[in-house]
Each structure stands twice: as C-alpha cells, then as structure tokens.
Scaffold this motif. Structure first.
Motif, PDB file in Angstrom:
ATOM      1  N   LYS A 115      55.504 -13.041 -23.174  1.00 35.87           N
ATOM      2  CA  LYS A 115      55.782 -13.120 -21.759  1.00 35.87           C
ATOM      3  C   LYS A 115      54.758 -13.480 -20.791  1.00 35.87           C
ATOM      4  O   LYS A 115      53.359 -13.210 -20.913  1.00 35.87           O
ATOM      5  CB  LYS A 115      56.588 -11.927 -21.483  1.00 35.87           C
ATOM      6  N   ILE A 118      56.094 -12.689 -14.833  1.00 41.33           N
ATOM      7  CA  ILE A 118      57.376 -12.356 -14.615  1.00 41.33           C
ATOM      8  C   ILE A 118      58.325 -12.283 -15.468  1.00 41.33           C
ATOM      9  O   ILE A 118      59.611 -12.203 -15.276  1.00 41.33           O
ATOM     10  CB  ILE A 118      58.080 -13.593 -13.452  1.00 41.33           C
ATOM     11  N   GLN A 119      57.751 -11.952 -16.805  1.00 43.72           N
ATOM     12  CA  GLN A 119      58.510 -11.515 -18.001  1.00 43.72           C
ATOM     13  C   GLN A 119      59.543 -12.571 -18.724  1.00 43.72           C
ATOM     14  O   GLN A 119      60.463 -12.370 -18.939  1.00 43.72           O
ATOM     15  CB  GLN A 119      59.468 -10.160 -17.629  1.00 43.72           C
ATOM     16  N   ASN A 149      64.723 -10.042 -19.853  1.00 41.50           N
ATOM     17  CA  ASN A 149      64.029 -10.513 -18.772  1.00 41.50           C
ATOM     18  C   ASN A 149      63.557  -9.749 -17.798  1.00 41.50           C
ATOM     19  O   ASN A 149      64.222  -8.394 -18.243  1.00 41.50           O
ATOM     20  CB  ASN A 149      64.779 -11.904 -18.204  1.00 41.50           C
ATOM     21  N   ARG A 150      63.157 -10.117 -16.460  1.00 40.75           N
ATOM     22  CA  ARG A 150      62.992  -8.907 -15.526  1.00 40.75           C
ATOM     23  C   ARG A 150      63.970  -8.206 -14.997  1.00 40.75           C
ATOM     24  O   ARG A 150      63.852  -7.443 -14.256  1.00 40.75           O
ATOM     25  CB  ARG A 150      61.930  -9.677 -14.538  1.00 40.75           C
TER      26      ARG A 150
END
Length: 245
Positions: A115, A118-119, A149-150
């Motif tokens: 990642k 920002i993931q 994800n984030r």
C-alpha cells in the motif's frame, strides 16, 4: 562365338545383380528410392512416427505456480529499499491504468498487496476504479481479496458505488465478501444506493450482489436497510429489485 571367360563373367554379373535385388528394402524402387504403394510416408517432424509439435500450448496451474516462484525469487533478490520502490512504482502504474507496466513490475517482484501512504494497493485501486485489465493481473498475482482501503472497505464497495458492473462480477467471482461493512457503516449495496443516482448500473450492481448472497437487511448507522434507503431516495427500480428478490 563368346569365349568361356566371357560367359563366366556374364554369369557372375547376373548372380550379383540377383543378390542385390534380394537384399534391397521392399519399399525402395529402382527409380531413386521413392516409397512404393503401401510403404510408410516420410515424417514431417524429421523423426519417423513422431507427430509435429503443436503451435499452441495449454496453460496450466503448474505454469501459474512457476510464475509465482519466479516473482518470489526476483523479489528475494532485491534489497528492502529496492522492494519498496518497486511496490510504489507498481501502485503508480495501477493508478495510471497501465496494464503492460503493471505486468512488468509484477514479474520483477512487485507486491500487488503493498500500500501507499493513503492505503491504496494496486489491487484495491484497480477494483475501485474499474481498471479490469490491471485488476485481473493483480488477482493472478495473489491479491488479498479481503484487504481494505483507508475507509475500511473492500475493493467491492467502491466498485458498487461507481457501478462498475464487470468489475463487480470479477470481484464477486474472486471471493470478495459481499456483506462487508466499512468504517462508514455501509455495505456495497448501501453505497450503490446512497452515493450514486440509482441508474441502470447501480441497479445491476444490486442485482449482482443479491444473486451472490448479499443481505439487504444489514442496517446503516441510522438504522436503515438498503430497501429503506432505496425508498427514501426515490430509487423505485432498486426498491423493486430488492422487494422481489
């Protein structure tokens, strides 16, 4: 009148010709060695009895396993800093929707699950944006389908929001959970309703989710189900799809 020596010489020549004819292969003629009728045809492969090699080969799981070993070996040969750079290059290539570059970087040992700040991973971004060629490459390279994800969401949730119908099919087939709830308290079905226009692509997204076993009764943080939200937002077609499921 022929002499005795000439007769003897002629008899010896006739005897020698008879012996040679008896020892010759049955399929060889006196016209230069062309096969006689019924004799074996020459092999086009250069080896008698061996068929020519096929011009195509069938992919196998063994080939996929070999590719995985090759990627692992390539990655193992890199220093940590080189791996980190390679992974970030892979994410950038995925975000640029560049399948050729993505393929190259994966072959060099790039990690499709790595990642950025920002993931986003190559897999998560390709799924969210509907970059299907890139997405398939990441799945073939071992993408973690449950990764998030984030926002705490799987790749499937934003794909449903955007109505990327083919992407949704790919992700469902790959085993991405259809009832995952993100940090906002929404499933893929809820996002397909709450964050778009309720048009044909979102309608198809809801159909695909329901067919895959998604639960329309999961409530959002306000206590509303997908059906409640479809009715509330005036998306009557989506409401009908859920009601008749």
């Amino acid at each position: 009148m022929p002499t005795r020596g000439a007769v003897l010489k002629g008899s010896l020549a006739a005897l020698l010709a008879g012996l040679l004819a008896a020892c010759a292969p049955e399929h060889v003629k006196d016209d230069g060695g062309a096969p006689a009728a019924g004799g074996p045809a020459p092999s086009s492969s250069g080896t008698e009895g061996t068929p020519p090699m096929s011009s195509t080969t069938t992919p196998s799981s063994a080939a996929s396993a070999d590719a995985g070993k090759s990627r692992a070996a390539a990655r193992a040969a890199l220093r940590p800093a080189e791996r980190a750079r390679l992974d970030q290059d892979l994410i950038r290539a995925a975000k640029a929707n560049d399948p050729a570059r993505v393929r190259q970087l994966i072959a060099q040992g790039g990690d499709v699950n790595a990642k950025d700040s920002i993931q986003d991973s190559a897999f998560l971004y390709a799924g969210a944006e509907g970059f299907n060629d890139v997405l398939r490459l990441t799945l073939a390279a071992g993408a973690e389908v449950r990764s998030t994800n984030r926002y705490g969401g799987t790749a499937l949730i934003p794909a449903c929001e955007h109505g990327h119908v083919e992407t949704i099919r790919i992700l469902i087939a790959a085993g991405v959970p259809v009832n995952h709830v993100n940090n906002l308290g929404w499933t893929g079905m809820q996002e397909a309703i709450l964050l778009n226009t309720g048009g044909p692509r979102q309608q198809e997204a809801v159909r695909l989710l329901l067919a895959a076993g998604a639960d329309p009764g999961i409530k959002d943080p306000q206590g509303r189900t997908a059906l409640d939200n479809a009715r509330r937002t005036g998306f009557t077609e989506i409401a009908k799809i859920i009601e008749t499921h």
